[in-house]
Enzyme design. Structure first.
Site, PDB file in Angstrom:
ATOM      1  N   GLU A   1       6.108  -0.549   1.080  1.00 55.69           N
ATOM      2  CA  GLU A   1       5.710   0.656   1.806  1.00 55.69           C
ATOM      3  C   GLU A   1       4.839   0.390   3.024  1.00 55.69           C
ATOM      4  OE1 GLU A   1       4.484   4.038  -0.716  1.00 55.69           O
ATOM      5  OE2 GLU A   1       5.294   2.869  -2.368  1.00 55.69           O
TER       6      GLU A   1
ATOM      7  N   ASP B   1       5.721   1.383  -4.490  1.00 56.21           N
ATOM      8  CA  ASP B   1       4.664   1.439  -5.508  1.00 56.21           C
ATOM      9  C   ASP B   1       5.216   1.759  -6.895  1.00 56.21           C
ATOM     10  OD1 ASP B   1       2.704   0.807  -3.733  1.00 56.21           O
ATOM     11  OD2 ASP B   1       1.955   2.843  -3.458  1.00 56.21           O
TER      12      ASP B   1
ATOM     13  N   ASP C   1       4.998   3.831  -9.276  1.00 59.89           N
ATOM     14  CA  ASP C   1       4.678   5.150  -9.827  1.00 59.89           C
ATOM     15  C   ASP C   1       5.793   6.124  -9.450  1.00 59.89           C
ATOM     16  OD1 ASP C   1       4.260   5.646  -7.120  1.00 59.89           O
ATOM     17  OD2 ASP C   1       2.091   5.713  -7.282  1.00 59.89           O
TER      18      ASP C   1
ATOM     19  N   GLU D   1       5.944   8.540  -7.247  1.00 60.52           N
ATOM     20  CA  GLU D   1       6.178   8.692  -5.808  1.00 60.52           C
ATOM     21  C   GLU D   1       6.908   7.465  -5.254  1.00 60.52           C
ATOM     22  OE1 GLU D   1       3.858  10.304  -1.862  1.00 60.52           O
ATOM     23  OE2 GLU D   1       2.719   9.783  -3.641  1.00 60.52           O
TER      24      GLU D   1
ATOM     25  N   TYR E   1      -2.939  -2.493  -9.399  1.00 58.12           N
ATOM     26  CA  TYR E   1      -2.523  -1.206  -8.828  1.00 58.12           C
ATOM     27  C   TYR E   1      -3.573  -0.131  -9.080  1.00 58.12           C
ATOM     28  CZ  TYR E   1       0.508   2.588  -7.370  1.00 58.12           C
ATOM     29  OH  TYR E   1       1.031   3.662  -6.706  1.00 58.12           O
TER      30      TYR E   1
ATOM     31  N   ARG F   1      -3.509   3.345  -8.789  1.00 60.14           N
ATOM     32  CA  ARG F   1      -3.241   4.704  -9.280  1.00 60.14           C
ATOM     33  C   ARG F   1      -2.803   4.609 -10.736  1.00 60.14           C
ATOM     34  NH1 ARG F   1      -1.537   4.434  -4.049  1.00 60.14           N
ATOM     35  NH2 ARG F   1      -2.660   5.812  -2.614  1.00 60.14           N
TER      36      ARG F   1
ATOM     37  N   HIS G   1       0.493   2.165 -16.370  1.00 56.03           N
ATOM     38  CA  HIS G   1       0.005   0.931 -15.771  1.00 56.03           C
ATOM     39  C   HIS G   1      -1.258   0.461 -16.479  1.00 56.03           C
ATOM     40  CE1 HIS G   1       2.778   1.916 -12.607  1.00 56.03           C
ATOM     41  NE2 HIS G   1       2.157   3.049 -12.391  1.00 56.03           N
TER      42      HIS G   1
END
Length: 691
Positions: free
Chosen positions: A12, A85, A87, A89, A301, A303, A347
């Site tokens: 990203e 990422d 997750d 999103e 990570y 989040r 995670h």
């Protein structure tokens, strides 16, 4: 000989691409999508309600060149790996990229990693998988729900209150919580209460004890007369030791950080906003140049809502603790992961990628704020795997007659455990005599103290994040942008570290609560979050949730359009119009606040909105220091005569001059001194407690 094709890895951000490319070598090309490349259009709702909530995705304006570059790179590549990422999103971004690059959804081209290290990246490359449509649909549902709420309610607020306002699924609940707390504070009625401390002595021993039971019950002394009556009664009595208790108390370390607990701790300890915390954490995650080792991600990570740690991370930390502190400082008991009831546990907790990279070793590679946050994360993780601190505590109960009981207690640290790491391992002393049941003490003095109950405190960023998480509102990635939005939209203002609703915030919350009770309701929003999470597990159909939400929402929207009265919020100021003499009021335009004459339309005088401090500029004759905002959004204070006068300071000026040298004083807050005033003259350096 044909040139061998490279593999393409799409991440990203450019920072992440730079870090990863060093790990993968010459057979891989790493490109950045710069976040989302495809999304709903900004200019319209972008959801076909009639066609079963079908989204209308388009290439984001300005991302055409990026997408074209990625398409060309994909055509020239042997294999394409989508490494966004790990997750929901990130999964959605990979899904959009897959369609844009014409990749097969049946292909194993999605890779994910929890940390940006060489081993993690190579392991991910070895284990590609298909894109998880459940994760994609869970993200789609959230995105579309938020779009429906925002794009339907915001125009309503523009029409009924003023332009530029917004409403949101998580945002509106957060503002309501702040408003409700303010209402509690306003309605609070303080109550008087008293405590009683006594000084006792026997043969050479003196101590102080507190009243803690009356007739074996918790007590409430409500007046001076009541406490004076108690004193009168105990003055006649001897104080007999009736119970002595010795015990060892263990203080366990807290679990490693989740996103929300990191934001909370960084707020309370470092005074960082949630936005700043996540910005710095992103830098530490994506990669820092640490010299000979090159650029590497320092933390995992960022989040996450889980406190879980991998076996490798735990073993690495165990080795570090044993080598540096000894085996007795290692907690050999298996720790249970006490995750929040709404946790997805997708995670690991936030942790250093290599425990051997201590904050001291990394300090020279980090800026001041990066170091502070890394130090916080590293110590929390390492301490979580260390043995508990052990205290020896002693308490003694006294009776004064048959009615009153007093208590004295003390403790000392006998083994520091994890506290040795955090610097809190103080050698506490038990300054108490050796008690024996039946010992008698005489009353030497009494110290009654009057107190008043206090209202609940306003929310700080830390306490609001904690409440939102506990109530199941939003998810880790939403808290920082939510807090930034409610302040920038002027629904909430910051008073120091506390959040106070504005008149606008209270007005909008009142209107939304009346006409859209579900949108601002904590329980409804939490229940909706649970249903959205069920999509991820494959237990709910995402379009069904949208359908269930939209019909009652649409009916309330139509009712509000017809029946909600227009509200005019007039913010008066002390400024007087120099044209007609009428008071100036605050108005909102395309570029934010400005002052306009209240005599409009007869008088059309306007002028800039300045936040004045009431302090004269020390460098020019007629200038006043006003509050300004830098390009990066940071508040500073400068002269109103800018650009003719360039005077500026970062701290808020104080109206009274320095009593020692007469120079300008500013307001500062530090952990050691709290809120205080400091002279700006470096040769003077005078400080004093704030009023």
């Amino acid at each position: 000989m044909a040139k061998k094709k490279k593999n393409l890895v799409i991440v990203e951000s450019p920072a992440k691409a730079k870090t990863i490319s060093k790990f993968l070598g010459r057979n891989y090309k790493v490109e950045a999508s710069m976040g989302h490349v495809i999304d709903l259009p900004k200019s319209k709702l972008g959801i076909d309600i009639e066609e079963n909530f079908e989204p209308n995705y388009i290439t984001i304006r300005g991302k055409g060149k990026t997408l074209s570059k990625l398409r060309k790179a994909a055509k020239k590549s042997r294999d394409v790996y989508l490494a966004t990422d790990p997750d929901r999103e990130g999964e959605a971004i990979s899904w959009h990229l897959s369609h844009a690059l014409k990749l097969s959804e049946e292909e194993n081209n999605r890779i994910e990693f929890n940390e940006i290290t060489k081993s993690a990246i190579k392991n991910a490359i070895d284990k590609p998988r298909k894109i998880d449509r459940n994760l994609v649909d869970a993200q789609q549902a959230r995105r579309l729900l938020d779009r429906i709420v925002g794009y339907r309610l915001s125009p309503l607020l523009w029409k009924k209150v003023r332009k530029g306002l917004s409403a949101g699924r998580v945002q509106s609940v957060a503002v309501r919580l702040i408003c409700e707390r303010e209402e509690e504070i306003r309605n609070f009625e303080e109550e008087e209460y008293w405590t009683l401390e006594v000084a006792l002595k026997d043969n050479g021993n003196k101590l102080k004890a507190d009243l803690y039971r009356i007739d074996n019950k918790k007590y409430n002394i409500g007046s001076k007369e009541e406490v004076e009556k108690i004193i009168e009664e105990i003055e006649k009595e001897e104080f007999e030791v009736i119970k002595v208790k010795k015990r060892k108390r263990r203080r366990n370390a807290k679990a490693s950080f989740t996103t929300s607990t990191l934001q909370q701790r960084a707020s309370s300890k470092l005074n960082f906003t949630a936005k700043k915390t996540m910005f710095l954490a992103q830098q530490l995650y994506e990669g820092i140049d640490i010299g000979s080792a090159g650029t590497v991600g320092l933390i995992s990570y960022i989040r996450t809502d889980s406190t879980r740690l991998s076996q490798e991370a735990k073993q690495s930390a165990a080795n570090y603790i044993e080598n540096n502190y000894g085996n007795k400082f290692l907690n050999n008991k298996k720790r249970k992961n006490k995750n929040n009831k709404n946790s997805q546990d997708a995670h690991e907790a936030i942790r250093p990628t290599d425990v051997e990279r201590t904050p001291e070793k990394m300090k020279k590679h980090l800026n001041r704020d990066q170091y502070k946050l890394y130090d916080l994360i590293w110590k929390r993780f390492t301490a979580s795997l260390m043995s508990p601190a052990i205290y020896e505590s002693i308490s003694a109960q006294f009776k004064a007659g048959d009615k009153y009981k007093f208590r004295v207690s003390g403790s000392r640290l006998i083994f520091p455990g994890h506290l040795i790491l955090t610097g809190k391992a103080k050698e506490d002393k038990i300054d108490l005599p050796v008690f024996q049941e039946g010992d008698n003490y005489k009353l030497v003095d009494t110290n009654p103290e009057q107190h008043f109950t206090t209202p609940p405190p306003r929310y700080s960023e830390a306490s609001l994040v904690k409440t939102l998480e506990e109530e199941g509102i939003g998810r880790p990635s939403t808290y920082a942008p939510t807090l930034s939005t409610i302040v920038s939209r002027d629904y909430v203002k910051k008073d120091g570290k506390y959040l106070e609703p504005t008149e606008l915030g209270e007005t909008v919350t009142e209107l939304l609560t009346e006409y859209f009770p579900d949108v601002t309701d904590v329980e409804f929003t939490a229940e909706l979050e649970k249903r959205l999470d069920e999509i991820e597990k494959g237990n709910e159909e995402w379009k069904t949730i949208l359908k269930d939400f939209y019909q009652p929402f649409y009916e309330r929207l139509e009712n509000a359009r017809e029946n909600m009265e227009r509200v005019e919020i007039v913010e008066e100021t002390d400024e007087v119009c120099e044209v007609c003499g009428k008071p100036m009021v605050v108005k909102y335009g395309r570029y934010g606040k400005f002052l306009a004459c209240s005599g409009y339309p007869e008088c059309k005088n306007t002028k800039p909105y300045l936040i004045k401090t009431g302090v004269d500029c020390p460098e020019c004759e007629d200038g006043e220091i006003i509050e300004r905002t830098s390009k990066k959004g940071r508040t500073f204070y400068g002269c109103s005569n800018y650009p003719d006068c360039n005077f500026m300071i970062w701290n808020k000026p104080v109206k009274k001059p320095c009593p020692e040298c007469g120079s300008l004083m500013v307001e500062k807050t530090t952990k050691a001194k709290g809120k205080h005033y400091k002279c700006t003259n470096k040769e003077c350096g005078h400080t004093e407690k704030a009023d």
